[in-house]
Design a protein around this motif. Sequence first.
Motif, PDB file in Angstrom:
ATOM      1  N   MET A   1       0.843  -1.176   0.000  1.00 18.87           N
ATOM      2  CA  MET A   1       0.000   0.000   0.000  1.00 18.87           C
ATOM      3  C   MET A   1       0.884   1.233   0.000  1.00 18.87           C
ATOM      4  SD  MET A   1      -1.607   0.273   3.793  1.00 18.87           S
ATOM      5  CE  MET A   1      -0.547   0.376   5.186  1.00 18.87           C
ATOM      6  N   LYS A   2       0.343   2.350  -0.440  1.00 14.06           N
ATOM      7  CA  LYS A   2       1.108   3.590  -0.519  1.00 14.06           C
ATOM      8  C   LYS A   2       0.735   4.535   0.620  1.00 14.06           C
ATOM      9  CE  LYS A   2       1.747   3.430  -5.459  1.00 14.06           C
ATOM     10  NZ  LYS A   2       1.527   4.069  -6.744  1.00 14.06           N
ATOM     11  N   ILE A   3       1.770   5.161   1.186  1.00 11.53           N
ATOM     12  CA  ILE A   3       1.595   6.192   2.203  1.00 11.53           C
ATOM     13  C   ILE A   3       2.522   7.354   1.850  1.00 11.53           C
ATOM     14  CG2 ILE A   3       0.997   4.543   4.033  1.00 11.53           C
ATOM     15  CD1 ILE A   3       3.889   5.085   5.117  1.00 11.53           C
ATOM     16  N   LEU A   4       2.336   8.457   2.526  1.00 16.89           N
ATOM     17  CA  LEU A   4       3.280   9.571   2.438  1.00 16.89           C
ATOM     18  C   LEU A   4       4.028   9.651   3.762  1.00 16.89           C
ATOM     19  CD1 LEU A   4       1.301  12.446   0.689  1.00 16.89           C
ATOM     20  CD2 LEU A   4       3.209  11.139  -0.215  1.00 16.89           C
ATOM     21  N   PHE A   5       5.345   9.703   3.698  1.00 13.34           N
ATOM     22  CA  PHE A   5       6.181   9.793   4.888  1.00 13.34           C
ATOM     23  C   PHE A   5       7.050  11.032   4.732  1.00 13.34           C
ATOM     24  CE2 PHE A   5       9.984   8.745   7.367  1.00 13.34           C
ATOM     25  CZ  PHE A   5       9.406   8.379   8.562  1.00 13.34           C
ATOM     26  N   ASN A   6       6.753  12.076   5.509  1.00 16.06           N
ATOM     27  CA  ASN A   6       7.430  13.369   5.373  1.00 16.06           C
ATOM     28  C   ASN A   6       7.452  13.811   3.912  1.00 16.06           C
ATOM     29  OD1 ASN A   6       7.791  13.600   8.101  1.00 16.06           O
ATOM     30  ND2 ASN A   6       9.967  13.208   8.082  1.00 16.06           N
ATOM     31  N   ASP A   7       6.273  13.772   3.295  1.00 17.65           N
ATOM     32  CA  ASP A   7       6.039  14.217   1.919  1.00 17.65           C
ATOM     33  C   ASP A   7       6.690  13.343   0.845  1.00 17.65           C
ATOM     34  OD1 ASP A   7       4.413  16.351   2.704  1.00 17.65           O
ATOM     35  OD2 ASP A   7       6.150  17.640   3.025  1.00 17.65           O
ATOM     36  N   LYS A   8       7.158  12.159   1.216  1.00 19.17           N
ATOM     37  CA  LYS A   8       7.734  11.229   0.249  1.00 19.17           C
ATOM     38  C   LYS A   8       6.821  10.014   0.145  1.00 19.17           C
ATOM     39  CE  LYS A   8      11.852   8.551  -0.724  1.00 19.17           C
ATOM     40  NZ  LYS A   8      13.179   8.141  -0.238  1.00 19.17           N
ATOM     41  N   GLU A   9       6.408   9.674  -1.081  1.00 20.13           N
ATOM     42  CA  GLU A   9       5.526   8.524  -1.269  1.00 20.13           C
ATOM     43  C   GLU A   9       6.329   7.237  -1.115  1.00 20.13           C
ATOM     44  OE1 GLU A   9       3.362   6.850  -5.021  1.00 20.13           O
ATOM     45  OE2 GLU A   9       2.160   8.499  -4.185  1.00 20.13           O
ATOM     46  N   LEU A  10       5.813   6.334  -0.277  1.00 20.94           N
ATOM     47  CA  LEU A  10       6.460   5.048  -0.038  1.00 20.94           C
ATOM     48  C   LEU A  10       5.463   3.918  -0.200  1.00 20.94           C
ATOM     49  CD1 LEU A  10       8.471   5.837   3.221  1.00 20.94           C
ATOM     50  CD2 LEU A  10       9.341   5.807   0.888  1.00 20.94           C
ATOM     51  N   GLU A  11       5.969   2.770  -0.573  1.00 18.59           N
ATOM     52  CA  GLU A  11       5.174   1.544  -0.660  1.00 18.59           C
ATOM     53  C   GLU A  11       5.561   0.684   0.542  1.00 18.59           C
ATOM     54  OE1 GLU A  11       2.369  -0.875  -2.524  1.00 18.59           O
ATOM     55  OE2 GLU A  11       3.131   0.943  -3.464  1.00 18.59           O
ATOM     56  N   ILE A  12       4.573   0.323   1.368  1.00 23.63           N
ATOM     57  CA  ILE A  12       4.848  -0.498   2.548  1.00 23.63           C
ATOM     58  C   ILE A  12       3.875  -1.664   2.592  1.00 23.63           C
ATOM     59  CG2 ILE A  12       5.731   1.475   3.863  1.00 23.63           C
ATOM     60  CD1 ILE A  12       3.061   1.323   5.480  1.00 23.63           C
ATOM     61  N   ASP A  13       4.192  -2.635   3.456  1.00 22.89           N
ATOM     62  CA  ASP A  13       3.294  -3.767   3.665  1.00 22.89           C
ATOM     63  C   ASP A  13       2.036  -3.306   4.384  1.00 22.89           C
ATOM     64  OD1 ASP A  13       5.172  -5.513   2.569  1.00 22.89           O
ATOM     65  OD2 ASP A  13       6.089  -5.907   4.519  1.00 22.89           O
ATOM     66  N   ALA A  14       0.914  -3.907   4.040  1.00 28.93           N
ATOM     67  CA  ALA A  14      -0.360  -3.575   4.691  1.00 28.93           C
ATOM     68  C   ALA A  14      -0.397  -4.161   6.101  1.00 28.93           C
ATOM     69  CB  ALA A  14      -1.517  -4.121   3.861  1.00 28.93           C
ATOM     70  N   ASN A  15      -1.309  -3.640   6.902  1.00 27.71           N
ATOM     71  CA  ASN A  15      -1.581  -4.131   8.258  1.00 27.71           C
ATOM     72  C   ASN A  15      -0.385  -4.031   9.202  1.00 27.71           C
ATOM     73  OD1 ASN A  15      -4.234  -4.829   7.507  1.00 27.71           O
ATOM     74  ND2 ASN A  15      -3.473  -6.737   6.655  1.00 27.71           N
ATOM     75  N   LYS A  16       0.398  -3.007   9.025  1.00 29.92           N
ATOM     76  CA  LYS A  16       1.557  -2.799   9.884  1.00 29.92           C
ATOM     77  C   LYS A  16       1.242  -1.652  10.831  1.00 29.92           C
ATOM     78  CE  LYS A  16       5.480  -3.322   7.930  1.00 29.92           C
ATOM     79  NZ  LYS A  16       6.719  -3.189   7.161  1.00 29.92           N
ATOM     80  N   ASN A  17       1.558  -1.831  12.128  1.00 30.63           N
ATOM     81  CA  ASN A  17       1.291  -0.720  13.032  1.00 30.63           C
ATOM     82  C   ASN A  17       2.418   0.302  12.957  1.00 30.63           C
ATOM     83  OD1 ASN A  17       3.265  -1.022  15.189  1.00 30.63           O
ATOM     84  ND2 ASN A  17       2.051  -2.695  16.009  1.00 30.63           N
ATOM     85  N   LEU A  18       2.121   1.489  13.401  1.00 28.04           N
ATOM     86  CA  LEU A  18       3.043   2.607  13.273  1.00 28.04           C
ATOM     87  C   LEU A  18       4.357   2.349  14.007  1.00 28.04           C
ATOM     88  CD1 LEU A  18       3.613   5.438  12.239  1.00 28.04           C
ATOM     89  CD2 LEU A  18       2.412   6.337  14.238  1.00 28.04           C
ATOM     90  N   LYS A  19       4.307   1.735  15.171  1.00 28.16           N
ATOM     91  CA  LYS A  19       5.525   1.478  15.940  1.00 28.16           C
ATOM     92  C   LYS A  19       6.483   0.572  15.166  1.00 28.16           C
ATOM     93  CE  LYS A  19       7.289   0.059  20.379  1.00 28.16           C
ATOM     94  NZ  LYS A  19       6.981  -0.130  21.776  1.00 28.16           N
ATOM     95  N   VAL A  20       5.963  -0.485  14.559  1.00 24.41           N
ATOM     96  CA  VAL A  20       6.793  -1.410  13.781  1.00 24.41           C
ATOM     97  C   VAL A  20       7.388  -0.687  12.576  1.00 24.41           C
ATOM     98  CG1 VAL A  20       6.723  -3.476  12.315  1.00 24.41           C
ATOM     99  CG2 VAL A  20       5.590  -3.480  14.540  1.00 24.41           C
ATOM    100  N   TYR A  21       6.567   0.074  11.893  1.00 27.63           N
ATOM    101  CA  TYR A  21       7.023   0.809  10.717  1.00 27.63           C
ATOM    102  C   TYR A  21       8.156   1.777  11.079  1.00 27.63           C
ATOM    103  CZ  TYR A  21       7.034   3.998   6.798  1.00 27.63           C
ATOM    104  OH  TYR A  21       7.434   4.776   5.759  1.00 27.63           O
ATOM    105  N   LEU A  22       7.993   2.531  12.139  1.00 21.66           N
ATOM    106  CA  LEU A  22       9.024   3.491  12.546  1.00 21.66           C
ATOM    107  C   LEU A  22      10.300   2.779  12.981  1.00 21.66           C
ATOM    108  CD1 LEU A  22       6.847   6.090  14.471  1.00 21.66           C
ATOM    109  CD2 LEU A  22       7.847   6.332  12.189  1.00 21.66           C
ATOM    110  N   ALA A  23      10.177   1.633  13.650  1.00 26.77           N
ATOM    111  CA  ALA A  23      11.353   0.869  14.080  1.00 26.77           C
ATOM    112  C   ALA A  23      12.172   0.399  12.879  1.00 26.77           C
ATOM    113  CB  ALA A  23      10.922  -0.311  14.938  1.00 26.77           C
ATOM    114  N   GLU A  24      11.513   0.081  11.780  1.00 24.57           N
ATOM    115  CA  GLU A  24      12.223  -0.334  10.568  1.00 24.57           C
ATOM    116  C   GLU A  24      13.118   0.786  10.027  1.00 24.57           C
ATOM    117  OE1 GLU A  24       9.341  -1.760   7.770  1.00 24.57           O
ATOM    118  OE2 GLU A  24       8.954  -3.564   8.928  1.00 24.57           O
ATOM    119  N   PHE A  25      12.781   2.023  10.349  1.00 21.85           N
ATOM    120  CA  PHE A  25      13.578   3.164   9.930  1.00 21.85           C
ATOM    121  C   PHE A  25      14.524   3.624  11.039  1.00 21.85           C
ATOM    122  CE2 PHE A  25      10.323   3.336   6.730  1.00 21.85           C
ATOM    123  CZ  PHE A  25      11.039   3.711   5.598  1.00 21.85           C
ATOM    124  N   GLY A  26      14.713   2.790  12.062  1.00 21.33           N
ATOM    125  CA  GLY A  26      15.632   3.123  13.141  1.00 21.33           C
ATOM    126  C   GLY A  26      15.080   4.107  14.143  1.00 21.33           C
TER     127      GLY A  26
END
Length: 67
Positions: A1-26
């Motif tokens: 699925m597509k989201i915007l992260f600090n104005d940058k479009e990214l493709e990420i896996d669906a059904n991921k919570n925000l904490k897990v997503y942010l941890a992947e970026f350190g």
Amino acid sequence: MKILFNDKELEIDANKNLKVYLAEFGLSDLRGWAVAINNKIIPSKKISDLVLKEGDEIILVQATQGG
């Protein structure tokens, strides 16, 4: 699925919570950071509960010292 992260479009896996997503970026330690989704500030206690959806806009802002 597509989201915007600090104005940058990214493709990420669906059904991921925000904490897990942010941890992947350190960003497992969010002290000094503010997180907003769709222009709404998310309290740090709710980051683990929030599941991202298609089209969500995430903004991260880091606090800085100064005057």
